[in-house]
Design an enzyme around this catalytic site. Structure first.
Site, PDB file in Angstrom:
ATOM      1  N   CYS A  18       0.847  -1.202   0.000  1.00  0.00           N
ATOM      2  CA  CYS A  18       0.000   0.000   0.000  1.00  0.00           C
ATOM      3  C   CYS A  18       0.885   1.255   0.000  1.00  0.00           C
ATOM      4  CB  CYS A  18      -0.898  -0.045   1.238  1.00  0.00           C
ATOM      5  SG  CYS A  18      -1.432   1.554   1.863  1.00  0.00           S
ATOM      6  N   CYS A  21       0.955   3.191   3.308  1.00  0.00           N
ATOM      7  CA  CYS A  21       1.737   2.503   4.349  1.00  0.00           C
ATOM      8  C   CYS A  21       3.226   2.670   4.080  1.00  0.00           C
ATOM      9  CB  CYS A  21       1.379   1.018   4.393  1.00  0.00           C
ATOM     10  SG  CYS A  21      -0.373   0.705   4.719  1.00  0.00           S
TER      11      CYS A  21
END
Length: 283
Positions: A18, A21
């Site tokens: 992600c 992230c």
């Protein structure tokens, strides 16, 4: 920004692939902060069942009392403020980023954080970190650009063709937390689904027929903004905008889109400097 060992205990709930992230990890690594990672199963998400906020990243921080931080840019701004400012507790700093409920065009209820690109510093601290006002304005502008534009170029590029979609999902399944059967279905069904979803995203964000062109334009725009006389947007060291852009682009490593970007744009020297400086900070 150095903290006494053990004074801040951090746990990051994430999907490895992600971009949001990845931004948080780039920030934590560059600042030499130790943290535990909990890889979340993207289908069941039982690792974050404790949270009413159902997205990642989530950062659990303990600086005397446990605290949950949501939204990648809020996490970065709050922790950076905490590292610079010794006046406020982390709890008080997080309270400066209240979530605001909004409804999207599709009628979906989401939370937004209006001041998430601000560091909550007093006048003296602000002068030290941002000697001139333009530095702060520039950093905030490009952090927002990374969230509002750059991140939306990732999916259409890594799922551009059925072959690229399959390669991307192979990587996602390898790096993520899936069971064997779950991983098999996620890889093949996910690749097909994301190939079609990427076409919808392309339309939603008004991208060109060849989405690579948008990616090349975006990263060259970033390189141009840094200019020839700075190593990073932050000068001799990365600032929060550098870390955000690097974090977003890094999730394409090992994929065709990443290799094409490196070959067809001028980003490679900056990207390699970012890799080096983060590696050095991690040691």
């Amino acid at each position: 920004s150095q903290l006494p060992a053990g004074s801040l205990q951090l746990t990051l709930y994430q999907y490895k692939t992600c971009p949001f992230c990845s931004k948080v990890r780039a920030f934590l690594d560059y600042h030499g902060l130790a943290y535990e990672i909990v890889e979340v199963n993207p289908i069941m998400r039982k690792e974050i069942k404790f949270s009413s906020y159902r997205k990642v990243p989530i950062l659990l921080a303990n600086a005397g009392s446990p605290l949950q931080l949501n939204d990648s840019s809020v996490i970065i701004s709050a922790i950076k403020t905490y590292l610079i400012s010794k006046r406020n507790s982390l709890e008080e700093i997080v309270s400066f980023y209240p979530p605001m409920k909004t409804i999207t065009e599709q009628g979906k209820e989401v939370f937004e954080y209006g001041n998430k690109y601000w560091l909550m510093l007093d006048e003296k601290e602000t002068k030290r970190v941002y000697p001139v006002k333009e530095i702060r304005v520039e950093e905030m502008k490009w952090r927002k650009w990374a969230d509002d534009w750059l991140v939306h170029l990732i999916s259409p590029n890594v799922y551009r063709t059925p072959r690229e979609a399959l390669a991307s999902f192979d990587y996602i399944v390898r790096e993520g937390k899936f069971g064997t059967v779950e991983g098999f279905f996620a890889k093949y069904l996910g690749a097909v689904a994301m190939f079609f979803i990427s076409k919808r995203l392309k339309k939603r964000h008004h991208l060109k027929d060849d989405v690579r062109e948008d990616l090349y334009e975006a990263v060259n725009e970033w390189v141009k903004a840094i200019g020839k006389h700075r190593l990073f947007m932050g000068g001799n060291q990365p600032n929060l905008a550098d870390l955000a852009v690097y974090g977003v682009l890094r999730v394409m490593e090992g994929l065709e889109a990443f290799d094409d970007m490196m070959f067809h744009t001028k980003i490679q020297p900056w990207y390699q400097r970012m890799e080096e400086v983060i590696k050095k900070a991690e040691v």
